[in-house]
Design a protein around this motif. Structure first.
Motif, PDB file in Angstrom:
ATOM      1  N   CYS A 196       0.853  -1.185   0.000  1.00  0.00           N
ATOM      2  CA  CYS A 196       0.000   0.000   0.000  1.00  0.00           C
ATOM      3  C   CYS A 196       0.895   1.243   0.000  1.00  0.00           C
ATOM      4  O   CYS A 196       1.810   1.353   0.822  1.00  0.00           O
TER       5      CYS A 196
ATOM      6  N   CYS B 259       0.399   3.082   3.739  1.00  0.00           N
ATOM      7  CA  CYS B 259       0.893   2.541   5.008  1.00  0.00           C
ATOM      8  C   CYS B 259       2.014   1.520   4.798  1.00  0.00           C
ATOM      9  O   CYS B 259       2.614   1.062   5.770  1.00  0.00           O
TER      10      CYS B 259
ATOM     11  N   CYS C 124      -7.388  -0.336   1.392  1.00  0.00           N
ATOM     12  CA  CYS C 124      -6.335  -1.064   2.115  1.00  0.00           C
ATOM     13  C   CYS C 124      -6.929  -1.598   3.409  1.00  0.00           C
ATOM     14  O   CYS C 124      -7.578  -0.857   4.154  1.00  0.00           O
TER      15      CYS C 124
ATOM     16  N   CYS D 235      -4.991   0.450   6.425  1.00  0.00           N
ATOM     17  CA  CYS D 235      -5.142   1.884   6.698  1.00  0.00           C
ATOM     18  C   CYS D 235      -6.447   2.464   6.133  1.00  0.00           C
ATOM     19  O   CYS D 235      -6.779   3.613   6.409  1.00  0.00           O
TER      20      CYS D 235
HETATM   21 ZN    ZN Z   1      -2.582   1.011   3.627  1.00  0.00          ZN
END
Ligand code: ZN
Length: 251
Positions: free
Chosen positions: A209, A212, A233, A236
């Motif tokens: 991602c 994050c 995600c 996050c």
């Molecule tokens: Zn993420």
């Protein structure tokens, strides 16, 4: 304003929100650029004010010392005058006792004169220290003032340079908002506000991602690339787009 009903495909929705993200990120970066300068200017203004106060205080101390020196010089003159007076009186004394008494007075006034000299010397030493301190602070003040003027200039320049760009980006952001699906826009706003870097839409980068940096499983990556569903995600909550879509949207 008339709205044209259109069934946006997921891909179009993603592209629209990604475009908005990129515009908003540019606005964020302009804010960051200015972000440190106003603080630096404020700090320097405080420094200048503090130094000015310190110099004023030292100046007051210098005045007080000078007044003291003047007073001690006067006291010395008084003692000198008294000595002259007593010496004159000694010329007309009737007996040695009177003469002795005047001699004692004269001795006292000599002591007083010596004490005045010592007080003046000590005060002058202190005066020199204060003058030195004042000069040091004045030099520092000058340096800080120069720095402040430079930083103020820089800030002014950035503000004038970014003002137009910022305004243009704000307008583009507003236009871009209109093209984003309402529910997606609400999610975008919510996610963007919850992260300091203002990133709500991020690309998949190196199987992770882009927000994050947690790894995204291959199956999920495939789904993201298919662009058939909005995928966030799982760590996050940011909206994920594939790298190709991310590259194709430029603002
Ligand atoms: Zn993420």
């Amino acid at each position: 304003m008339a709205t044209v009903a259109k069934d946006f495909s997921i891909e179009e929705k993603l592209a629209a929100v990604l475009s908005l993200q990129k515009i908003d990120s540019k606005i964020d970066s302009l804010q960051t650029l200015k972000g440190e300068l106003p603080m630096e200017v404020k700090d320097l203004e405080d420094d200048v004010e503090g130094l000015q106060t310190r110099i004023n205080n030292v100046e007051q101390e210098i005045n007080t010392i000078n007044e003291y020196i003047a007073a001690r010089r006067e006291a010395k003159k008084d003692a000198e005058a008294l000595i002259a007076k007593y010496e004159k009186q000694q010329e007309n004394v009737k007996n040695s006792r009177e003469f002795e008494a005047l001699s004692k007075e004269i001795e006292m006034q000599h002591l007083e004169m010596r004490l005045c000299d010592k007080n003046i010397r000590d005060a002058q030493t202190e005066l020199q220290e204060r003058e030195h301190l004042k000069l040091q602070n004045e030099n520092l003040l000058e340096a800080k003032r120069e720095m402040l003027a430079q930083k103020q200039q820089e800030l002014k320049k950035i503000i004038s340079e970014t003002e137009a760009e910022e305004k243009e980006l704000e307008e583009r952001s507003n236009h871009a908002k209109d093209t984003v699906d309402k529910r997606l826009f609400e999610a975008y706003e919510r996610i963007r506000k919850s992260y300091k870097n203002g990133l709500a839409v991020v690309p998949v980068q190196r199987d992770s991602c882009g927000g994050c940096f947690n790894t995204i499983p291959p199956q999920r990556q495939t789904e993201i690339m298919q662009r058939k569903k909005i995928i966030v995600c799982e760590h996050c909550g940011r909206i994920l787009v594939d790298a190709d879509l991310n590259d194709s949207v430029t603002v």
